[in-house]
Design an enzyme around this catalytic site. Structure first.
Site, mmCIF file in Angstrom:
data_model
loop_
_atom_site.group_PDB
_atom_site.id
_atom_site.type_symbol
_atom_site.label_atom_id
_atom_site.label_comp_id
_atom_site.label_asym_id
_atom_site.label_seq_id
_atom_site.Cartn_x
_atom_site.Cartn_y
_atom_site.Cartn_z
ATOM 1 N N ARG A 154 32.111 73.444 47.489
ATOM 2 C CA ARG A 154 32.584 74.826 47.549
ATOM 3 C C ARG A 154 31.471 75.731 47.070
ATOM 4 O O ARG A 154 30.842 75.434 46.050
ATOM 5 C CB ARG A 154 33.815 75.015 46.641
ATOM 6 C CG ARG A 154 35.010 74.202 47.031
ATOM 7 C CD ARG A 154 35.983 74.062 45.872
ATOM 8 N NE ARG A 154 35.349 73.402 44.713
ATOM 9 C CZ ARG A 154 35.905 73.272 43.526
ATOM 10 N NH1 ARG A 154 37.107 73.750 43.312
ATOM 11 N NH2 ARG A 154 35.276 72.670 42.525
ATOM 12 N N ASN A 208 39.790 71.002 56.011
ATOM 13 C CA ASN A 208 39.738 72.469 55.928
ATOM 14 C C ASN A 208 40.985 73.107 56.544
ATOM 15 O O ASN A 208 41.510 74.094 56.017
ATOM 16 C CB ASN A 208 38.472 73.002 56.607
ATOM 17 C CG ASN A 208 37.304 73.032 55.633
ATOM 18 O OD1 ASN A 208 37.449 72.661 54.479
ATOM 19 N ND2 ASN A 208 36.156 73.477 56.099
ATOM 20 N N LEU A 250 47.638 77.447 46.051
ATOM 21 C CA LEU A 250 48.945 78.105 46.171
ATOM 22 C C LEU A 250 48.868 79.510 45.589
ATOM 23 O O LEU A 250 49.857 80.014 45.070
ATOM 24 C CB LEU A 250 50.030 77.292 45.448
ATOM 25 C CG LEU A 250 50.542 76.041 46.150
ATOM 26 C CD1 LEU A 250 51.728 75.457 45.394
ATOM 27 C CD2 LEU A 250 50.953 76.313 47.595
ATOM 28 N N GLY A 257 38.782 83.663 53.712
ATOM 29 C CA GLY A 257 37.594 84.101 54.453
ATOM 30 C C GLY A 257 36.491 83.095 54.222
ATOM 31 O O GLY A 257 36.755 81.925 53.972
ATOM 32 N N CYS A 260 33.534 78.959 56.172
ATOM 33 C CA CYS A 260 34.092 77.673 56.626
ATOM 34 C C CYS A 260 35.491 77.757 57.216
ATOM 35 O O CYS A 260 35.682 77.466 58.398
ATOM 36 C CB CYS A 260 34.066 76.680 55.483
ATOM 37 S SG CYS A 260 32.385 76.184 55.074
HETATM 38 N N1 LIG Z 1 28.848 76.923 52.966
HETATM 39 C C1 LIG Z 1 29.742 76.030 52.613
HETATM 40 O O1 LIG Z 1 30.462 76.180 51.637
HETATM 41 C C2 LIG Z 1 29.909 74.766 53.422
HETATM 42 C C3 LIG Z 1 30.695 73.730 52.899
HETATM 43 C C4 LIG Z 1 30.830 72.558 53.643
HETATM 44 C C5 LIG Z 1 30.223 72.449 54.883
HETATM 45 N N2 LIG Z 1 29.491 73.480 55.386
HETATM 46 C C6 LIG Z 1 28.840 73.304 56.684
HETATM 47 O O2 LIG Z 1 27.464 73.025 56.442
HETATM 48 C C7 LIG Z 1 26.650 73.619 57.447
HETATM 49 C C8 LIG Z 1 25.650 74.562 56.808
HETATM 50 O O3 LIG Z 1 26.354 75.611 56.191
HETATM 51 P P1 LIG Z 1 25.648 76.661 55.225
HETATM 52 O O4 LIG Z 1 26.710 77.516 54.674
HETATM 53 O O5 LIG Z 1 24.741 75.917 54.325
HETATM 54 O O6 LIG Z 1 24.789 77.480 56.282
HETATM 55 P P2 LIG Z 1 23.729 78.622 55.990
HETATM 56 O O7 LIG Z 1 23.860 79.584 57.101
HETATM 57 O O8 LIG Z 1 23.829 79.082 54.581
HETATM 58 O O9 LIG Z 1 22.327 77.862 56.124
HETATM 59 C C9 LIG Z 1 21.867 77.292 57.294
HETATM 60 C C10 LIG Z 1 20.339 77.195 57.199
HETATM 61 O O10 LIG Z 1 19.851 76.468 58.318
HETATM 62 C C11 LIG Z 1 18.622 77.066 58.718
HETATM 63 N N3 LIG Z 1 18.281 76.614 60.070
HETATM 64 C C12 LIG Z 1 18.766 77.056 61.257
HETATM 65 N N4 LIG Z 1 18.197 76.371 62.264
HETATM 66 C C13 LIG Z 1 17.357 75.465 61.704
HETATM 67 C C14 LIG Z 1 16.514 74.435 62.234
HETATM 68 N N5 LIG Z 1 16.431 74.206 63.535
HETATM 69 N N6 LIG Z 1 15.807 73.707 61.369
HETATM 70 C C15 LIG Z 1 15.895 73.906 60.031
HETATM 71 N N7 LIG Z 1 16.679 74.861 59.479
HETATM 72 C C16 LIG Z 1 17.402 75.622 60.303
HETATM 73 C C17 LIG Z 1 18.875 78.541 58.558
HETATM 74 O O11 LIG Z 1 17.674 79.281 58.533
HETATM 75 C C18 LIG Z 1 19.652 78.570 57.242
HETATM 76 O O12 LIG Z 1 18.775 78.693 56.135
HETATM 77 C C19 LIG Z 1 27.621 74.298 58.408
HETATM 78 O O13 LIG Z 1 27.924 73.416 59.450
HETATM 79 C C20 LIG Z 1 28.846 74.537 57.556
HETATM 80 O O14 LIG Z 1 30.019 74.613 58.315
HETATM 81 C C21 LIG Z 1 29.315 74.626 54.672
#
Ligand SMILES: NC(=O)c1ccc[n+]([C@@H]2O[C@H](COP(=O)([O-])OP(=O)(O)OC[C@H]3O[C@@H](n4cnc5c(N)ncnc54)[C@H](O)[C@@H]3O)[C@@H](O)[C@H]2O)c1
Length: 446
Positions: A154, A208, A250, A257, A260
């Protein structure tokens, strides 16, 4: 053993830093040069408690490095985690462009056998497709395997969640690769669930969607409380004491929002459509949430009619406390409506003002603290339950606002305290306090 992480966002950066902390050599790559420059200098581009100190420590001890060179990042890696974004396409499906680009780069530069671990949230079938794609790119003398390892951290407690994960899900159709990734996680000492690839992919979406369902469910109950005169805090407490239900998720409010739940529920809905399956509950969860996000604004409209020219303060911008992330945050939708309405808007958030300024620019006044945001305001909307807001002295609303009218989307204050502080206080699923207007048939009647 060399670990590489593609993507240094909320997930990739936390993962990279935590693996370095656990003793591994880690290289993080991102296409965002500014991020890589900042990170190489020990500056954290995102707000995540404890991350910057851990980042600095592991840069200093040499276990962690950052690069903007995808060849360097790929060529000597034994394990490559992909944690790039998978945002929402216009039709709700997951946009896999960043993932595809990352895989192209990795495939092009791999110079030895490697396991590619997909941490990004991706629809069922993606890992298998990526595996096939890589087979077509890497030379025949290099063996590449693909393992699904969805992430459950998270934002705001990313480090804690990584070191104390409830479970680590590893989906592999190749047992040896699955075991190797499980071994990587040994230093964390957390429960590991090994499954086939497709099940791992679905565990993430189903988890989720289930949490989003809990939120939409309690929000529906809160709305019912407003109609029936029950109190959602008591109702939720009474439900949550049943261990089969559990007390988490709950808390009624202004809707979920973040980066995710909204996109993942929609991507799952799209996936069910692709399989011609009608996932009825999921559709309702999404619909209830989008209606819930409008509730606070609608209540203000009900009380005031037009909000044009009103001085309005929005307290909290991030989608939840302890993060600077405003993706799909209820505050963003609320502010857009207030701008449409031509209200005069000031905002306060301890971490997310910079991101909001990128989005709204000079259309908002960005206050340094709650006092500055609410001074002279006609209406306050509370959207994120930061401690600076929940622990605010209620007397100051009366002192500083033109008229102390609060619409609280997070039920931050005790009703009796709000009443004795003389606030007109409208929250979620609880009786409205000190509403003196003629609202005989309204749920705001108190
Ligand atoms: N944020 C969360 O809380 C969370 C939790 C669980 C899972 N996820 C999943 O994890 C994944 C990443 O989420 P996030 O929130 O860290 O995303 P984010 O947008 O914060 O970060 C993504 C990063 O990837 C980089 N990027 C894009 N294309 C790239 C490439 N070709 N090579 C290298 N880097 C590249 C971007 O520049 C960015 O820094 C998503 O699929 C999301 O659904 C997110």
């Amino acid at each position: 053993m060399e670990i590489t992480i593609f993507g240094t966002g909320y997930v990739g950066l936390v993962t990279g830093v935590c693996f370095a902390e656990a003793g591994y050599n880690v290289t993080c790559f991102d296409i965002d040069e500014r991020k890589i420059t900042a990170l190489s200098q020990g500056r954290c581009p995102i707000y995540e408690p404890g991350l910057e100190e851990m980042l600095k420590r592991n840069l200093e001890n040499g276990r962690l490095q950052f690069t903007y060179d995808s060849r360097l990042a790929s060529k000597n890696a034994d394990y490559i985690f992909i944690a790039v974004g998978t945002p929402e396409n216009e039709d709700g499906s997951a946009n896999l462009e960043f993932l595809e680009d990352a895989v192209d780069q990795i495939g092009k530069y791999l110079s030895r056998d490697a396991v590619i671990i997909i941490k990004s949230t991706v629809p069922v079938g993606t890992n298998q497709r990526i595996y096939q794609k890589l087979q077509g790119i890497v030379p025949d003398n290099i063996q590449v395997k693909v393992v699904s390892n969805p992430e459950f951290l998270r934002e705001g407690s990313g480090i804690l969640d990584t070191f104390h994960a409830d479970r680590i899900v590893i989906g592999a159709d190749d047992n040896e690769a699955g075991r190797a990734v499980a071994d990587l996680y040994k230093p964390f000492g957390r429960p590991i669930l090994q499954t086939d690839v497709r099940s791992a992919e679905l565990i993430k979406y189903a988890s989720n969607a289930f949490l989003a369902t809990k939120i939409s469910f309690i929000n529906e109950v809160a709305n019912l409380c407003e109609h029936t005169g029950a109190n959602i805090e008591d109702v939720a407490k009474g439900m949550g004491m049943d261990v089969r239900i559990g007390s988490q998720f709950l808390r009624a409010g202004i809707g979920y929002g973040g980066s995710c739940f909204p996109k993942d529920t929609k991507a799952l809905e799209k996936l069910t459509e692709d399989y011609e399956y009608d996932f009825k509950i999921l559709r309702s969860v999404i619909e209830v949430n989008s209606r819930q996000k409008q509730q606070l604004f609608e209540k203000a409209r009900e009380l005031f009619g037009n909000l044009q020219g009103k001085r309005v303060a929005v307290l909290g911008l991030a989608f939840k406390p302890h993060t600077d992330d405003i993706r799909e945050a209820p505050a963003v939708e609320l502010i857009a409506r207030l701008i449409e309405e031509q209200a005069d808007i000031s905002v306060y958030d301890p971490a997310a003002s910079g991101n909001a300024a990128d989005l709204f620019g000079s259309r908002l006044y960005y206050a340094e603290n709650v006092d500055a945001a609410i001074k002279g305001a006609d209406i306050v909307f509370i959207v994120t339950e930061w401690p600076q807001i929940t622990q605010y002295d209620l007397e100051r609303f009366s002192l500083l606002m033109r008229e102390p009218v609060i619409f609280d989307g997070r039920n931050c204050y005790d009703l009796a305290n709000a009443e004795s502080a003389g606030l007109t206080y409208v929250s979620v699923g609880r009786k409205a306090v000190n509403v003196n207007r003629n609202l005989e048939n309204s749920r705001l009647r108190g």
